[in-house]
Scaffold this motif. Structure first.
Motif, short mmCIF file in Angstrom:
data_model
loop_
_atom_site.label_atom_id
_atom_site.label_comp_id
_atom_site.label_asym_id
_atom_site.label_seq_id
_atom_site.Cartn_x
_atom_site.Cartn_y
_atom_site.Cartn_z
N LEU A 122 0.87 -1.18 0.00
CA LEU A 122 0.00 0.00 0.00
C LEU A 122 0.90 1.23 0.00
CD1 LEU A 122 -2.99 0.99 0.17
CD2 LEU A 122 -2.64 1.21 2.64
N GLY A 123 0.98 1.91 -1.15
CA GLY A 123 1.89 3.03 -1.28
C GLY A 123 3.20 2.60 -1.91
N ASP A 124 4.16 3.51 -1.93
CA ASP A 124 5.36 3.31 -2.74
C ASP A 124 6.51 2.61 -2.00
OD1 ASP A 124 5.96 5.43 -1.10
OD2 ASP A 124 6.47 6.83 -2.71
N SER A 125 6.19 1.58 -1.23
CA SER A 125 7.21 0.71 -0.63
C SER A 125 7.01 -0.69 -1.21
CB SER A 125 7.07 0.68 0.90
OG SER A 125 7.36 1.93 1.47
N ASP A 141 3.12 -0.50 -6.04
CA ASP A 141 1.92 0.33 -6.14
C ASP A 141 2.39 1.69 -6.65
OD1 ASP A 141 -0.28 1.95 -5.78
OD2 ASP A 141 -0.56 1.52 -3.66
N ASP A 142 2.17 1.96 -7.94
CA ASP A 142 2.74 3.16 -8.56
C ASP A 142 1.73 4.29 -8.72
OD1 ASP A 142 1.15 2.16 -10.57
OD2 ASP A 142 2.70 2.22 -12.13
N ARG A 143 0.62 4.21 -7.99
CA ARG A 143 -0.42 5.23 -8.20
C ARG A 143 0.03 6.63 -7.83
NH1 ARG A 143 -5.14 1.58 -5.52
NH2 ARG A 143 -3.29 0.90 -4.36
N LEU A 144 0.94 6.76 -6.87
CA LEU A 144 1.45 8.09 -6.54
C LEU A 144 2.22 8.70 -7.69
CD1 LEU A 144 1.79 10.33 -4.43
CD2 LEU A 144 3.79 9.11 -3.55
N GLU A 145 2.79 7.87 -8.56
CA GLU A 145 3.55 8.37 -9.70
C GLU A 145 2.66 8.69 -10.89
OE1 GLU A 145 6.76 9.17 -9.63
OE2 GLU A 145 6.60 8.65 -7.50
N ALA A 181 -5.09 -1.98 -1.42
CA ALA A 181 -3.70 -2.42 -1.52
C ALA A 181 -3.51 -3.41 -2.66
CB ALA A 181 -3.25 -3.03 -0.20
N VAL A 182 -2.30 -3.43 -3.20
CA VAL A 182 -1.90 -4.47 -4.15
C VAL A 182 -1.53 -5.70 -3.31
CG1 VAL A 182 -0.26 -5.12 -5.93
CG2 VAL A 182 -1.03 -2.74 -5.74
#
Length: 259
Positions: A122-125, A141-145, A181-182
């Motif tokens: 969940l998020g970029d980790s 999880d690349d949604r922030l990009e 989450a992925v």
């Protein structure tokens, strides 16, 4: 069960608390990366990001250690949702948890159960799955990009799209974020190891030209401490692509039987 788990974590600034956290047990590991609040932003909360990370990590560790919910395929999002709810309840009535800038964090998690490895991002980790036949599969999880307009993002855009449809999702005060989450499972026979990294370590790939295979090899052969050292050396020599020179950097590498 893992045969060995190694980890390393270093703060981006010695004058500030490390807002990353790595925790692990015999059959599970978690990495959490707290989102540093921009200067001047009112989170509406009496607690800082490090508090959120510690509380959330404790809630996850308690459930993973006790097997609650039971380790069945697909249950990691439910486990994360419960941990987020527990953490939200610990805030008390003085915090405005509806504030879009309330403290938040990314979560990467793995768990061995029933001949498989379950993962959640969940998020970029990201989670790195070291494949038995060689190479690595990256769960990200690349949604922030992929927010509208491209970087650099405005504070208002991030505020509007955090934990919102069409935006990106992180662990904050809304348990339903966990369902975004992925996540998935892979058979243990397909794997030799698994790793988890915060974006302070994945700068090696995102900024400095490393491949995911090279990062996995570094974690496997020289260990997480060497990976953190490598990113610090490149940050010093070449500078950041954007933002702060050094970020909190955390990595975990977990070996599986037969590796």
């Amino acid at each position: 069960m893992f045969t060995e788990v190694t980890c390393a974590s270093a703060p981006g600034d010695a004058a500030r608390p490390n807002e990353d956290l790595a925790i692990a047990g015999p059959s599970w590991a978690v990495v959490i990366d707290g989102a540093t609040a921009p200067a001047g932003v009112d989170s509406g909360c009496a607690h800082d990001v490090a508090w959120l990370v510690a509380r959330l990590g404790g809630a996850l560790a308690a459930r993973l250690s006790a097997g609650v919910p039971p380790p069945v395929p697909g249950s990691l999002p439910a486990l994360l949702a419960e941990a987020i709810a527990d953490t939200a309840g610990a805030h008390g009535g003085g915090c405005d948890l509806g504030n879009p800038d309330t403290p938040s964090a990314t979560v990467a998690m793995i768990r061995v159960a029933g001949g498989r490895l379950d993962y959640l991002v969940l998020g970029d980790s990201p989670v790195l799955l070291g494949l038995a036949g060689g190479g690595v599969r990256v769960v990200a999880d690349d949604r922030l990009e992929r927010l509208p307009g491209g970087r650099p993002y405005s504070l208002e855009l991030v505020r509007r799209l955090r934990n919102a449809a069409g935006g990106f999702w992180v662990a904050a005060a809304r348990p339903e974020a966990a369902a975004e989450a992925v996540h998935g499972s892979v058979g243990l026979r397909e794997l030799r190891a698994a790793g988890l990294c915060t974006d302070g370590v994945t700068r090696l790939v995102d900024w400095y030209g490393w491949t995911w295979d090279r990062l996995a090899t570094e974690l496997e052969t020289r260990g997480p401490r060497a990976a953190v050292g490598a990113v610090r050396a490149l940050e010093t020599a070449r500078g950041p692509l954007r933002g702060k020179v050094h970020d909190d950097a955390t990595a975990v590498w977990a070996r599986l039987p037969g590796a």
